[in-house]
Write an enzyme that holds these catalytic residues in place. Sequence first.
Site, PDB file in Angstrom:
ATOM      1  N   PHE A 165       0.804  -1.217   0.000  1.00 37.10           N
ATOM      2  CA  PHE A 165       0.000   0.000   0.000  1.00 37.10           C
ATOM      3  C   PHE A 165       0.838   1.268   0.000  1.00 37.10           C
ATOM      4  O   PHE A 165       0.351   2.328  -0.390  1.00 37.10           O
ATOM      5  CB  PHE A 165      -0.920   0.021   1.236  1.00 37.10           C
ATOM      6  CG  PHE A 165      -0.201   0.335   2.522  1.00 37.10           C
ATOM      7  CD1 PHE A 165       0.037   1.647   2.905  1.00 37.10           C
ATOM      8  CD2 PHE A 165       0.246  -0.680   3.354  1.00 37.10           C
ATOM      9  CE1 PHE A 165       0.722   1.942   4.086  1.00 37.10           C
ATOM     10  CE2 PHE A 165       0.917  -0.399   4.532  1.00 37.10           C
ATOM     11  CZ  PHE A 165       1.158   0.918   4.899  1.00 37.10           C
ATOM     12  N   LYS A 189      -1.091  -7.936  -8.927  1.00 34.12           N
ATOM     13  CA  LYS A 189      -2.064  -7.824  -7.841  1.00 34.12           C
ATOM     14  C   LYS A 189      -1.687  -6.619  -6.982  1.00 34.12           C
ATOM     15  O   LYS A 189      -0.788  -6.683  -6.153  1.00 34.12           O
ATOM     16  CB  LYS A 189      -2.099  -9.076  -6.967  1.00 34.12           C
ATOM     17  CG  LYS A 189      -3.348  -9.098  -6.063  1.00 34.12           C
ATOM     18  CD  LYS A 189      -3.141  -9.807  -4.757  1.00 34.12           C
ATOM     19  CE  LYS A 189      -2.520  -8.951  -3.690  1.00 34.12           C
ATOM     20  NZ  LYS A 189      -3.404  -7.834  -3.210  1.00 34.12           N
ATOM     21  N   GLU A 192      -4.907  -4.093  -1.986  1.00 34.37           N
ATOM     22  CA  GLU A 192      -6.364  -3.911  -1.933  1.00 34.37           C
ATOM     23  C   GLU A 192      -6.738  -2.662  -1.140  1.00 34.37           C
ATOM     24  O   GLU A 192      -7.908  -2.240  -1.163  1.00 34.37           O
ATOM     25  CB  GLU A 192      -7.032  -5.149  -1.322  1.00 34.37           C
ATOM     26  CG  GLU A 192      -6.710  -5.423   0.133  1.00 34.37           C
ATOM     27  CD  GLU A 192      -5.404  -6.187   0.333  1.00 34.37           C
ATOM     28  OE1 GLU A 192      -5.190  -6.682   1.459  1.00 34.37           O
ATOM     29  OE2 GLU A 192      -4.597  -6.284  -0.618  1.00 34.37           O
ATOM     30  N   SER A 242       5.284  -6.842   3.755  1.00 34.75           N
ATOM     31  CA  SER A 242       5.691  -7.201   5.107  1.00 34.75           C
ATOM     32  C   SER A 242       6.520  -8.481   5.116  1.00 34.75           C
ATOM     33  O   SER A 242       6.454  -9.309   4.203  1.00 34.75           O
ATOM     34  CB  SER A 242       4.455  -7.393   5.992  1.00 34.75           C
ATOM     35  OG  SER A 242       3.755  -8.573   5.619  1.00 34.75           O
ATOM     36  N   CYS A 297       9.545   1.486   3.454  1.00 35.42           N
ATOM     37  CA  CYS A 297      10.447   0.399   3.844  1.00 35.42           C
ATOM     38  C   CYS A 297      11.863   0.912   4.038  1.00 35.42           C
ATOM     39  O   CYS A 297      12.689   0.243   4.655  1.00 35.42           O
ATOM     40  CB  CYS A 297      10.424  -0.728   2.807  1.00 35.42           C
ATOM     41  SG  CYS A 297      11.054  -0.248   1.189  1.00 35.42           S
ATOM     42  N   GLU A 397       9.395  -3.525  13.289  1.00 32.81           N
ATOM     43  CA  GLU A 397       9.215  -2.438  12.319  1.00 32.81           C
ATOM     44  C   GLU A 397       7.934  -1.695  12.667  1.00 32.81           C
ATOM     45  O   GLU A 397       6.843  -2.258  12.582  1.00 32.81           O
ATOM     46  CB  GLU A 397       9.145  -2.995  10.896  1.00 32.81           C
ATOM     47  CG  GLU A 397       9.060  -1.908   9.842  1.00 32.81           C
ATOM     48  CD  GLU A 397       9.033  -2.453   8.430  1.00 32.81           C
ATOM     49  OE1 GLU A 397       9.489  -1.744   7.511  1.00 32.81           O
ATOM     50  OE2 GLU A 397       8.556  -3.587   8.229  1.00 32.81           O
TER      51      GLU A 397
END
Length: 513
Positions: A165, A189, A192, A242, A297, A397
């Site tokens: 995201f 993909k 979402e 993740s 990240c 994290e």
Amino acid sequence: MNAIQNVTQNQSQTGQFGKAKLLINGEFVDSQTTVWQDIVNPATQQVLGQVPFATAAEVNAAIESAQNAFESWRQTPIQARMRIMLKLQELIRGKAKEIAKVLTAEQGKTLTDAEGDIQRGLEVVEHACSIGTLQMGEYVEGVARGVDSYTLQQPLGVCAGITPFNFPAMIPLWMFPMAIVCGNTFVLKPSEQDPLSTMMLVELAIEAGIPKGVLNVVHGGKEVVDMLCTHEHIKAISFVGSTAVGTHVYNLAGQHGKRVQSMMGAKNHAVIMPDANKGQTLNALVGAAFGAAGQRCMALSVAVMVGETKHWIDELVEKTKTLKVNAGHEDNTDIGPVISARAKARVLELIGSGVEQGAKLHLDGRDVVVPGYEQGNFVGATIFSGVSTDMRIYKEEVFGPVLAIICVDTLEQAMALINANPFGNGVGLFTQSGATARTFQNQINIGQVGINIPIPVPVPFFSFTGSRGSKLGDLGPYGKQAVQFYTQTKTITSRWFEDSHEAGEVNTTINLR
């Protein structure tokens, strides 16, 4: 047909962008699923649209479409593929500000940061335009008497990408342009949580001339991910997200014979030496730690203050207090909301754990309220010192605007601390000493090093080279490594005889000379 169906009826239910579509065999189609998820503006909780969780039949159709398109696409001249990328970069450049507005609405980052998200992805598309030289093989004449050897870099087949995201423009553009320009077909993909801006880029890719079936898009959660990891036609998967999901993707896809590049979690450090330029360093630390609400990240999570720099903490806190928390589309915003109420709750819980475990809280962002956006998922900049390596705010994290500070006496102690951390995405060093920098870059065990640069993400003609616990798979996104990942090296050894050549004797050895 558009990638997003604008709906004028029942907008209170479906939002201003309506229902996101699937892309299968060159057509944007309505999903027949019964499972839909709201796409929510994190600053307002307004429903912007809905995203379908594709059915198994729809995922299969997308993969089959890619498989059917592969043979003709791989035969498409490399110059023709390159021209499509040239057109795509032109289209993205022309629509960048429009896409950025949608990106900010669905993801929360500031408009400036959203434009940067698109720009960094656009740079990869521009790099893909160089495929004519990137995909060259090697040739050696006369490896033995009358024998030549050469290599071909050939496409794999159907590849897939699973994106997070936090960069809904940049990371999809890390993946499908490089895969497609190498001659593969692709199934994407998107996240979402914020697929709208990704779908705008996909629509531009189709407009640029990508043929039917070469690029396909499916939406969904774990079931869709698992289908991509196990389907017989998928040859390679690129993942960013993740650690938990990335490890699952790497293991499952690997068990089914897929190539995988999995870019995962991080705990990025910056080491501040006493000879560093104080003003420039403090500015860099604040921007890297709190930009994008810490949802990168490569965000700076830990500042390692060496020697006398521990006395800079108060100035760092005061500079951080000047940051403005607001909705991303508002002027002069520095920190927008985190992506969801669930993400906010996790960040707040981790801040609480820092207090409970004894870290010193210099700046507390837990009670931030933004007038006019009281329902937003806002967390203000938060700074801890006195952090130890056994605390959760160090080990986990956070993925929020939280900076942990650890003080040490020497560079050697700083490097030992960082090398002991399981993650290895990026690290920075702030110094004015070339000797110190050289020692650091040689002895630090991290894949991406910045010298007086807090977020050392390389430009696209290099490759993203996170390491250790931040990466599974040996090849990273974009640059030369991406071409290696999306192609198979075939080595050919050839000998041609003239018609008058004597047959000679039978030779049962492997010696070609």
